[in-house]
Design an enzyme around this catalytic site. Structure first.
Site, PDB file in Angstrom:
ATOM      1  CB  SER A 169       3.213   1.895   6.145  1.00 55.26           C
ATOM      2  OG  SER A 169       2.030   2.119   6.870  1.00 55.26           O
TER       3      SER A 169
ATOM      4  CG  HIS B 273      -0.357   0.249   2.516  1.00 54.18           C
ATOM      5  ND1 HIS B 273      -0.056  -0.766   3.405  1.00 54.18           N
ATOM      6  CD2 HIS B 273       0.018   1.398   3.127  1.00 54.18           C
ATOM      7  CE1 HIS B 273       0.467  -0.237   4.500  1.00 54.18           C
ATOM      8  NE2 HIS B 273       0.523   1.076   4.355  1.00 54.18           N
TER       9      HIS B 273
ATOM     10  CG  ASP C  77      -0.003  -4.118   2.689  1.00 54.52           C
ATOM     11  OD1 ASP C  77       0.206  -3.571   1.594  1.00 54.52           O
ATOM     12  OD2 ASP C  77      -0.147  -3.483   3.742  1.00 54.52           O
TER      13      ASP C  77
END
EC number: 3.4.21.-
Length: 439
Positions: A282, A173, A203
Protein backbone atom coordinates in the site's frame (compact mmCIF):
# COMPACT_ATOMS: atom_id res chain seq x y z
CA UNK A 1 39.88 -39.21 -36.82
CA UNK A 2 39.90 -41.92 -34.11
CA UNK A 3 42.21 -44.17 -36.19
CA UNK A 4 44.64 -41.34 -36.83
CA UNK A 5 44.80 -40.49 -33.13
CA UNK A 6 45.46 -44.08 -32.01
CA UNK A 7 48.13 -44.54 -34.67
CA UNK A 8 49.83 -41.36 -33.54
CA UNK A 9 49.92 -42.57 -29.96
CA UNK A 10 51.33 -45.97 -30.96
CA UNK A 11 53.97 -44.32 -33.11
CA UNK A 12 54.90 -41.99 -30.27
CA UNK A 13 55.35 -44.87 -27.84
CA UNK A 14 57.57 -46.68 -30.38
CA UNK A 15 59.71 -43.63 -31.00
CA UNK A 16 60.00 -43.29 -27.28
CA UNK A 17 62.25 -46.37 -27.27
CA UNK A 18 63.95 -45.45 -30.59
CA UNK A 19 65.16 -42.03 -29.70
CA UNK A 20 66.95 -39.97 -32.37
CA UNK A 21 70.63 -39.22 -31.85
CA UNK A 22 70.08 -35.83 -30.31
CA UNK A 23 67.48 -36.87 -27.74
CA UNK A 24 67.87 -37.27 -24.01
CA UNK A 25 64.81 -38.23 -21.99
CA UNK A 26 64.27 -38.94 -18.30
CA UNK A 27 61.32 -40.66 -16.64
CA UNK A 28 60.68 -42.98 -13.69
CA UNK A 29 60.96 -46.72 -13.25
CA UNK A 30 57.34 -47.87 -13.34
CA UNK A 31 58.14 -51.22 -11.71
CA UNK A 32 60.17 -49.91 -8.81
CA UNK A 33 59.13 -48.03 -5.77
CA UNK A 34 62.51 -46.32 -5.80
CA UNK A 35 61.56 -44.23 -8.83
CA UNK A 36 65.11 -44.31 -10.14
CA UNK A 37 65.71 -42.33 -13.32
CA UNK A 38 66.27 -44.08 -16.62
CA UNK A 39 68.49 -42.47 -19.28
CA UNK A 40 68.56 -43.09 -22.99
CA UNK A 41 71.69 -42.24 -25.03
CA UNK A 42 72.61 -42.56 -28.73
CA UNK A 43 73.35 -46.17 -29.75
CA UNK A 44 74.14 -48.15 -32.87
CA UNK A 45 71.51 -50.58 -34.04
CA UNK A 46 73.59 -53.82 -33.79
CA UNK A 47 74.84 -52.90 -30.36
CA UNK A 48 71.28 -52.09 -29.33
CA UNK A 49 69.87 -55.50 -30.20
CA UNK A 50 72.82 -57.27 -28.56
CA UNK A 51 72.20 -55.37 -25.31
CA UNK A 52 68.51 -56.14 -25.38
CA UNK A 53 69.24 -59.83 -25.73
CA UNK A 54 71.40 -59.79 -22.58
CA UNK A 55 68.92 -57.86 -20.41
CA UNK A 56 67.65 -59.73 -17.39
CA UNK A 57 65.58 -58.97 -14.31
CA UNK A 58 68.78 -58.22 -12.38
CA UNK A 59 68.90 -54.45 -11.90
CA UNK A 60 72.68 -54.54 -11.32
CA UNK A 61 73.64 -55.74 -14.85
CA UNK A 62 75.50 -52.89 -16.51
CA UNK A 63 77.71 -52.45 -19.58
CA UNK A 64 80.54 -50.00 -18.96
CA UNK A 65 81.51 -49.62 -22.60
CA UNK A 66 81.49 -46.10 -24.06
CA UNK A 67 78.46 -46.98 -26.12
CA UNK A 68 76.66 -48.28 -23.08
CA UNK A 69 72.94 -47.81 -22.71
CA UNK A 70 72.19 -47.03 -19.08
CA UNK A 71 68.86 -48.75 -18.76
CA UNK A 72 66.69 -50.46 -16.21
CA UNK A 73 65.41 -53.91 -17.06
CA UNK A 74 63.14 -54.03 -20.06
CA UNK A 75 60.45 -55.43 -17.80
CA UNK A 76 60.22 -51.95 -16.31
CA UNK A 77 59.61 -50.34 -19.70
CA UNK A 78 57.28 -52.99 -20.95
CA UNK A 79 54.37 -52.09 -18.63
CA UNK A 80 54.66 -48.48 -19.69
CA UNK A 81 54.63 -49.47 -23.36
CA UNK A 82 51.55 -51.62 -22.79
CA UNK A 83 49.89 -48.78 -20.91
CA UNK A 84 50.40 -46.37 -23.81
CA UNK A 85 49.00 -48.93 -26.23
CA UNK A 86 45.94 -49.51 -24.05
CA UNK A 87 45.26 -45.81 -23.72
CA UNK A 88 45.53 -45.35 -27.48
CA UNK A 89 43.15 -48.23 -28.14
CA UNK A 90 40.65 -46.99 -25.54
CA UNK A 91 40.73 -43.51 -26.96
CA UNK A 92 40.16 -44.90 -30.44
CA UNK A 93 37.09 -46.84 -29.32
CA UNK A 94 35.76 -43.89 -27.35
CA UNK A 95 36.12 -41.45 -30.22
CA UNK A 96 34.43 -43.84 -32.62
CA UNK A 97 31.44 -44.48 -30.35
CA UNK A 98 28.25 -43.01 -31.89
CA UNK A 99 26.56 -42.96 -28.46
CA UNK A 100 29.11 -40.50 -27.17
CA UNK A 101 28.76 -38.33 -30.25
CA UNK A 102 24.98 -38.15 -29.88
CA UNK A 103 25.22 -37.39 -26.17
CA UNK A 104 27.52 -34.46 -26.79
CA UNK A 105 24.65 -32.64 -28.49
CA UNK A 106 22.91 -32.25 -25.10
CA UNK A 107 25.80 -30.57 -23.32
CA UNK A 108 24.57 -27.38 -21.59
CA UNK A 109 26.18 -24.35 -23.14
CA UNK A 110 27.31 -21.23 -21.36
CA UNK A 111 24.26 -19.11 -20.32
CA UNK A 112 23.46 -16.41 -22.82
CA UNK A 113 22.98 -12.75 -22.00
CA UNK A 114 19.62 -11.49 -20.73
CA UNK A 115 16.89 -10.99 -23.29
CA UNK A 116 15.87 -7.48 -24.29
CA UNK A 117 12.68 -7.46 -22.22
CA UNK A 118 14.56 -8.80 -19.19
CA UNK A 119 17.17 -6.09 -19.49
CA UNK A 120 14.42 -3.48 -19.70
CA UNK A 121 12.80 -4.81 -16.51
CA UNK A 122 16.12 -4.89 -14.66
CA UNK A 123 16.91 -1.36 -15.78
CA UNK A 124 13.44 -0.13 -14.76
CA UNK A 125 13.84 -1.58 -11.28
CA UNK A 126 17.35 -0.25 -10.78
CA UNK A 127 16.35 3.24 -11.88
CA UNK A 128 13.16 3.46 -9.81
CA UNK A 129 13.76 1.49 -6.63
CA UNK A 130 15.80 4.38 -5.09
CA UNK A 131 12.57 6.42 -5.21
CA UNK A 132 10.61 3.87 -3.16
CA UNK A 133 10.57 4.14 0.64
CA UNK A 134 9.53 1.97 3.54
CA UNK A 135 7.11 3.58 6.01
CA UNK A 136 6.77 2.40 9.60
CA UNK A 137 3.68 3.43 11.54
CA UNK A 138 4.30 3.57 15.29
CA UNK A 139 1.45 3.92 17.76
CA UNK A 140 1.73 4.95 21.39
CA UNK A 141 0.81 2.34 23.97
CA UNK A 142 0.98 2.47 27.76
CA UNK A 143 2.26 -0.55 29.64
CA UNK A 144 -0.48 -1.74 32.00
CA UNK A 145 1.98 -2.58 34.78
CA UNK A 146 4.77 0.00 34.55
CA UNK A 147 2.64 2.76 32.99
CA UNK A 148 5.55 3.44 30.65
CA UNK A 149 4.66 4.93 27.30
CA UNK A 150 5.87 2.68 24.49
CA UNK A 151 5.99 3.02 20.73
CA UNK A 152 4.63 -0.15 19.20
CA UNK A 153 4.80 -0.86 15.43
CA UNK A 154 1.21 -0.68 14.27
CA UNK A 155 1.79 -1.30 10.62
CA UNK A 156 4.01 -0.67 7.66
CA UNK A 157 3.60 0.34 4.10
CA UNK A 158 5.28 1.84 1.09
CA UNK A 159 5.63 5.26 -0.41
CA UNK A 160 7.74 7.16 -2.90
CA UNK A 161 9.74 10.36 -3.12
CA UNK A 162 7.76 13.14 -4.78
CA UNK A 163 10.33 15.95 -4.89
CA UNK A 164 13.73 17.10 -3.65
CA UNK A 165 12.09 18.95 -0.75
CA UNK A 166 11.53 15.64 1.00
CA UNK A 167 7.83 15.12 0.29
CA UNK A 168 6.77 11.47 0.43
CA UNK A 169 3.47 10.26 -1.06
CA UNK A 170 1.59 7.27 0.34
CA UNK A 171 -1.92 6.08 1.23
CA UNK A 172 -3.84 7.69 4.05
CA UNK A 173 -4.70 4.31 5.57
CA UNK A 174 -0.95 3.60 5.93
CA UNK A 175 -0.48 6.50 8.35
CA UNK A 176 -3.92 6.61 9.96
CA UNK A 177 -3.75 6.61 13.75
CA UNK A 178 0.02 6.93 13.88
CA UNK A 179 1.70 8.89 16.64
CA UNK A 180 5.12 8.52 15.09
CA UNK A 181 6.14 7.85 11.50
CA UNK A 182 9.51 6.82 10.16
CA UNK A 183 10.66 6.61 6.58
CA UNK A 184 13.48 4.34 5.44
CA UNK A 185 15.16 5.19 2.15
CA UNK A 186 16.71 2.75 -0.30
CA UNK A 187 20.15 3.12 1.32
CA UNK A 188 18.59 2.02 4.65
CA UNK A 189 18.88 5.44 6.29
CA UNK A 190 15.84 6.23 8.43
CA UNK A 191 14.23 9.61 9.07
CA UNK A 192 11.39 10.80 11.26
CA UNK A 193 8.46 11.95 9.13
CA UNK A 194 5.84 14.63 9.64
CA UNK A 195 2.37 14.59 8.13
CA UNK A 196 1.95 17.46 5.68
CA UNK A 197 -1.67 16.66 4.90
CA UNK A 198 -4.04 13.96 3.75
CA UNK A 199 -7.20 13.38 1.78
CA UNK A 200 -9.33 10.71 3.43
CA UNK A 201 -11.82 10.60 0.56
CA UNK A 202 -9.14 9.59 -1.95
CA UNK A 203 -6.87 7.71 0.49
CA UNK A 204 -3.84 9.90 -0.25
CA UNK A 205 -1.36 11.37 2.23
CA UNK A 206 1.81 13.42 2.00
CA UNK A 207 4.67 13.21 4.50
CA UNK A 208 7.87 15.18 4.75
CA UNK A 209 11.34 14.11 5.86
CA UNK A 210 14.40 16.24 6.52
CA UNK A 211 16.86 14.35 4.35
CA UNK A 212 19.82 15.57 2.28
CA UNK A 213 18.81 16.29 -1.28
CA UNK A 214 21.44 13.94 -2.65
CA UNK A 215 19.62 11.06 -0.96
CA UNK A 216 16.26 11.93 -2.54
CA UNK A 217 15.38 10.53 -5.96
CA UNK A 218 11.96 11.87 -7.09
CA UNK A 219 9.96 9.36 -9.08
CA UNK A 220 9.14 10.24 -12.72
CA UNK A 221 5.46 11.16 -12.97
CA UNK A 222 3.45 10.02 -15.99
CA UNK A 223 -0.21 10.20 -17.00
CA UNK A 224 -3.06 7.75 -16.57
CA UNK A 225 -5.60 9.14 -19.02
CA UNK A 226 -4.26 7.18 -22.00
CA UNK A 227 -3.75 3.78 -20.34
CA UNK A 228 -4.90 0.65 -22.15
CA UNK A 229 -5.98 -2.72 -20.86
CA UNK A 230 -3.22 -5.25 -21.49
CA UNK A 231 -0.19 -2.99 -21.20
CA UNK A 232 2.58 -4.04 -18.83
CA UNK A 233 2.83 -2.56 -15.35
CA UNK A 234 5.32 -2.92 -12.51
CA UNK A 235 4.77 -2.56 -8.77
CA UNK A 236 7.58 -1.84 -6.31
CA UNK A 237 6.93 -1.99 -2.58
CA UNK A 238 7.51 -3.71 0.72
CA UNK A 239 5.03 -6.60 0.97
CA UNK A 240 5.13 -8.30 4.38
CA UNK A 241 8.11 -6.10 5.25
CA UNK A 242 10.23 -7.42 2.38
CA UNK A 243 11.64 -4.14 1.18
CA UNK A 244 12.07 -3.23 -2.47
CA UNK A 245 10.14 -6.11 -3.96
CA UNK A 246 9.29 -5.98 -7.66
CA UNK A 247 6.18 -7.61 -9.10
CA UNK A 248 4.95 -7.43 -12.67
CA UNK A 249 1.65 -7.80 -14.47
CA UNK A 250 -0.70 -6.07 -16.84
CA UNK A 251 -3.56 -3.63 -16.61
CA UNK A 252 -6.59 -5.87 -16.18
CA UNK A 253 -9.23 -3.15 -16.22
CA UNK A 254 -9.83 0.59 -16.17
CA UNK A 255 -12.39 2.96 -14.66
CA UNK A 256 -12.98 0.68 -11.71
CA UNK A 257 -14.44 2.03 -8.50
CA UNK A 258 -13.51 1.32 -4.90
CA UNK A 259 -14.55 2.94 -1.64
CA UNK A 260 -12.30 4.95 0.64
CA UNK A 261 -11.45 2.93 3.73
CA UNK A 262 -11.80 6.07 5.86
CA UNK A 263 -14.97 7.72 4.59
CA UNK A 264 -16.62 5.21 2.29
CA UNK A 265 -16.67 7.79 -0.48
CA UNK A 266 -16.09 6.20 -3.89
CA UNK A 267 -12.75 6.57 -5.64
CA UNK A 268 -13.36 6.57 -9.37
CA UNK A 269 -11.32 5.63 -12.40
CA UNK A 270 -9.19 3.20 -10.41
CA UNK A 271 -6.70 0.99 -12.27
CA UNK A 272 -7.11 -2.77 -11.90
CA UNK A 273 -3.99 -4.92 -12.24
CA UNK A 274 -2.95 -8.52 -11.77
CA UNK A 275 0.51 -7.52 -10.52
CA UNK A 276 0.90 -9.08 -7.08
CA UNK A 277 -0.07 -6.52 -4.43
CA UNK A 278 0.10 -7.69 -0.82
CA UNK A 279 -0.08 -6.10 2.63
CA UNK A 280 2.83 -3.68 2.77
CA UNK A 281 2.52 -2.71 -0.90
CA UNK A 282 0.00 0.00 0.00
CA UNK A 283 1.26 3.42 -0.98
CA UNK A 284 3.85 2.09 -3.39
CA UNK A 285 4.10 3.13 -7.03
CA UNK A 286 2.58 1.42 -10.05
CA UNK A 287 4.79 2.06 -13.08
CA UNK A 288 4.35 1.67 -16.81
CA UNK A 289 6.98 0.06 -19.04
CA UNK A 290 8.82 3.37 -19.42
CA UNK A 291 9.29 3.58 -15.65
CA UNK A 292 6.91 6.49 -15.01
CA UNK A 293 4.33 6.65 -12.24
CA UNK A 294 0.77 5.85 -13.31
CA UNK A 295 -0.84 5.04 -9.97
CA UNK A 296 -0.60 4.36 -6.23
CA UNK A 297 -1.20 0.78 -5.15
CA UNK A 298 -3.96 1.00 -2.59
CA UNK A 299 -6.13 -2.10 -2.28
CA UNK A 300 -6.63 -5.73 -3.18
CA UNK A 301 -9.69 -7.87 -3.57
CA UNK A 302 -9.00 -10.99 -1.54
CA UNK A 303 -10.94 -12.97 1.07
CA UNK A 304 -7.64 -14.22 2.53
CA UNK A 305 -5.87 -10.86 2.67
CA UNK A 306 -3.13 -11.99 0.28
CA UNK A 307 -2.80 -11.27 -3.41
CA UNK A 308 -5.45 -12.94 -5.53
CA UNK A 309 -4.51 -11.30 -8.81
CA UNK A 310 -6.95 -8.42 -8.37
CA UNK A 311 -5.26 -5.25 -7.20
CA UNK A 312 -6.25 -1.60 -7.46
CA UNK A 313 -4.27 1.59 -7.91
CA UNK A 314 -5.40 5.19 -7.67
CA UNK A 315 -4.61 6.84 -11.03
CA UNK A 316 -1.81 9.38 -11.05
CA UNK A 317 -4.03 12.00 -12.71
CA UNK A 318 -6.17 11.96 -9.56
CA UNK A 319 -3.19 11.81 -7.23
CA UNK A 320 -1.31 14.69 -8.84
CA UNK A 321 -3.93 17.35 -8.11
CA UNK A 322 -4.38 16.13 -4.55
CA UNK A 323 -0.65 16.12 -3.80
CA UNK A 324 -0.22 19.63 -5.20
CA UNK A 325 -2.93 20.96 -2.88
CA UNK A 326 -1.57 19.10 0.13
CA UNK A 327 1.95 20.41 -0.46
CA UNK A 328 0.75 23.99 -0.97
CA UNK A 329 -2.05 24.25 1.58
CA UNK A 330 -1.77 21.17 3.78
CA UNK A 331 -5.31 20.20 2.86
CA UNK A 332 -7.53 19.45 -0.09
CA UNK A 333 -10.17 22.03 -0.88
CA UNK A 334 -12.77 19.90 -2.58
CA UNK A 335 -16.01 21.49 -3.84
CA UNK A 336 -19.37 20.19 -2.68
CA UNK A 337 -23.03 20.67 -3.52
CA UNK A 338 -23.93 20.44 0.14
CA UNK A 339 -26.50 17.64 -0.07
CA UNK A 340 -27.15 14.19 1.34
CA UNK A 341 -28.51 11.72 -1.16
CA UNK A 342 -30.17 8.32 -1.08
CA UNK A 343 -28.41 5.04 -1.85
CA UNK A 344 -28.44 4.16 -5.53
CA UNK A 345 -30.52 1.03 -4.91
CA UNK A 346 -33.38 3.11 -3.48
CA UNK A 347 -33.55 5.28 -6.58
CA UNK A 348 -33.49 2.22 -8.84
CA UNK A 349 -36.55 0.88 -7.05
CA UNK A 350 -38.37 4.06 -8.04
CA UNK A 351 -37.73 3.26 -11.67
CA UNK A 352 -35.79 6.46 -12.34
CA UNK A 353 -32.16 7.31 -13.02
CA UNK A 354 -30.34 9.97 -11.05
CA UNK A 355 -29.46 11.10 -7.52
CA UNK A 356 -32.30 11.58 -5.03
CA UNK A 357 -31.74 14.53 -2.70
CA UNK A 358 -32.57 13.53 0.88
CA UNK A 359 -31.38 16.73 2.55
CA UNK A 360 -30.24 20.12 1.26
CA UNK A 361 -29.51 22.29 4.32
CA UNK A 362 -30.44 25.94 3.78
CA UNK A 363 -26.89 27.00 4.70
CA UNK A 364 -25.32 24.84 1.99
CA UNK A 365 -24.81 25.69 -1.69
CA UNK A 366 -27.70 23.49 -2.94
CA UNK A 367 -30.06 24.77 -0.24
CA UNK A 368 -29.20 28.37 -1.06
CA UNK A 369 -29.86 27.68 -4.75
CA UNK A 370 -33.30 26.21 -4.02
CA UNK A 371 -32.91 22.43 -4.35
CA UNK A 372 -35.66 20.62 -2.43
CA UNK A 373 -35.13 17.88 0.16
CA UNK A 374 -37.17 14.72 0.70
CA UNK A 375 -39.73 15.21 3.48
CA UNK A 376 -43.09 14.09 4.82
CA UNK A 377 -46.29 16.03 4.42
CA UNK A 378 -48.87 16.76 7.08
CA UNK A 379 -50.35 13.29 6.74
CA UNK A 380 -46.98 11.54 7.17
CA UNK A 381 -46.68 10.67 3.54
CA UNK A 382 -43.23 10.72 1.98
CA UNK A 383 -42.66 13.49 -0.53
CA UNK A 384 -39.61 12.88 -2.68
CA UNK A 385 -37.08 15.64 -3.10
CA UNK A 386 -35.38 16.69 -6.31
CA UNK A 387 -33.70 13.99 -8.40
CA UNK A 388 -30.48 15.27 -10.00
CA UNK A 389 -30.26 13.97 -13.58
CA UNK A 390 -27.33 16.01 -14.96
CA UNK A 391 -24.66 18.57 -14.05
CA UNK A 392 -23.33 20.96 -16.69
CA UNK A 393 -24.97 18.82 -19.34
CA UNK A 394 -23.27 15.59 -18.19
CA UNK A 395 -25.69 12.81 -17.34
CA UNK A 396 -25.87 11.71 -13.71
CA UNK A 397 -27.12 8.15 -13.21
CA UNK A 398 -25.85 7.55 -9.69
CA UNK A 399 -23.74 8.95 -6.87
CA UNK A 400 -20.49 7.92 -8.52
CA UNK A 401 -21.31 10.01 -11.58
CA UNK A 402 -21.98 13.03 -9.38
CA UNK A 403 -18.70 12.65 -7.51
CA UNK A 404 -16.78 12.24 -10.75
CA UNK A 405 -18.17 15.52 -12.08
CA UNK A 406 -17.49 17.40 -8.86
CA UNK A 407 -13.90 16.14 -8.80
CA UNK A 408 -13.34 18.03 -12.03
CA UNK A 409 -14.66 21.28 -10.57
CA UNK A 410 -13.15 23.87 -8.26
CA UNK A 411 -14.43 25.78 -5.29
CA UNK A 412 -16.35 28.83 -6.52
CA UNK A 413 -17.39 27.27 -9.83
CA UNK A 414 -21.00 27.81 -10.85
CA UNK A 415 -22.62 24.68 -12.22
CA UNK A 416 -25.98 24.04 -13.82
CA UNK A 417 -27.88 21.27 -12.09
CA UNK A 418 -30.83 19.70 -13.87
CA UNK A 419 -33.36 18.06 -11.55
CA UNK A 420 -36.55 16.06 -11.85
CA UNK A 421 -39.11 17.67 -9.52
CA UNK A 422 -42.37 15.78 -9.47
CA UNK A 423 -43.25 15.23 -13.10
CA UNK A 424 -41.27 18.07 -14.63
CA UNK A 425 -37.60 19.08 -15.01
CA UNK A 426 -35.88 22.23 -13.84
CA UNK A 427 -32.39 23.72 -14.25
CA UNK A 428 -30.83 25.38 -11.22
CA UNK A 429 -27.52 27.25 -10.95
CA UNK A 430 -25.42 26.33 -7.91
CA UNK A 431 -22.16 27.93 -6.75
CA UNK A 432 -19.86 25.25 -5.32
CA UNK A 433 -18.37 25.74 -1.86
CA UNK A 434 -15.69 23.92 0.15
CA UNK A 435 -16.55 21.43 2.85
CA UNK A 436 -17.14 23.22 6.18
CA UNK A 437 -14.18 21.48 7.87
CA UNK A 438 -11.86 22.45 5.02
CA UNK A 439 -12.62 26.18 4.91
Amino acid sequence: MATTTSCSLLLSSTLFLHSPPSSHLSFFNLSSSRSSPISLYPIRSKRYFRILSKLSLNDNNRDDDDDTLHFTPFSAVKPFFLLCTSVALSFSLFAASPAVESASAFVVSTPKKLQTDELATVRLFQENTPSVVYITNLAVRQDAFTLDVLEVPQGSGSGFVWDKQGHIVTNYHVIRGASDLRVTLADQTTFDAKVVGFDQDKDVAVLRIDAPKNKLRPIPVGVSADLLVGQKVFAIGNPFGLDHTLTTGVISGLRREISSAATGRPIQDVIQTDAAINPGNSGGPLLDSSGTLIGINTAIYSPSGASSGVGFSIPVDTVGGIVDQLVRFGKVTRPILGIKFAPDQSVEQLGVSGVLVLDAPPSGPAGKAGLQSTKRDGYGRLVLGDIITSVNGTKVSNGSDLYRILDQCKVGDEVTVEVLRGDHKEKISVTLEPKPDES
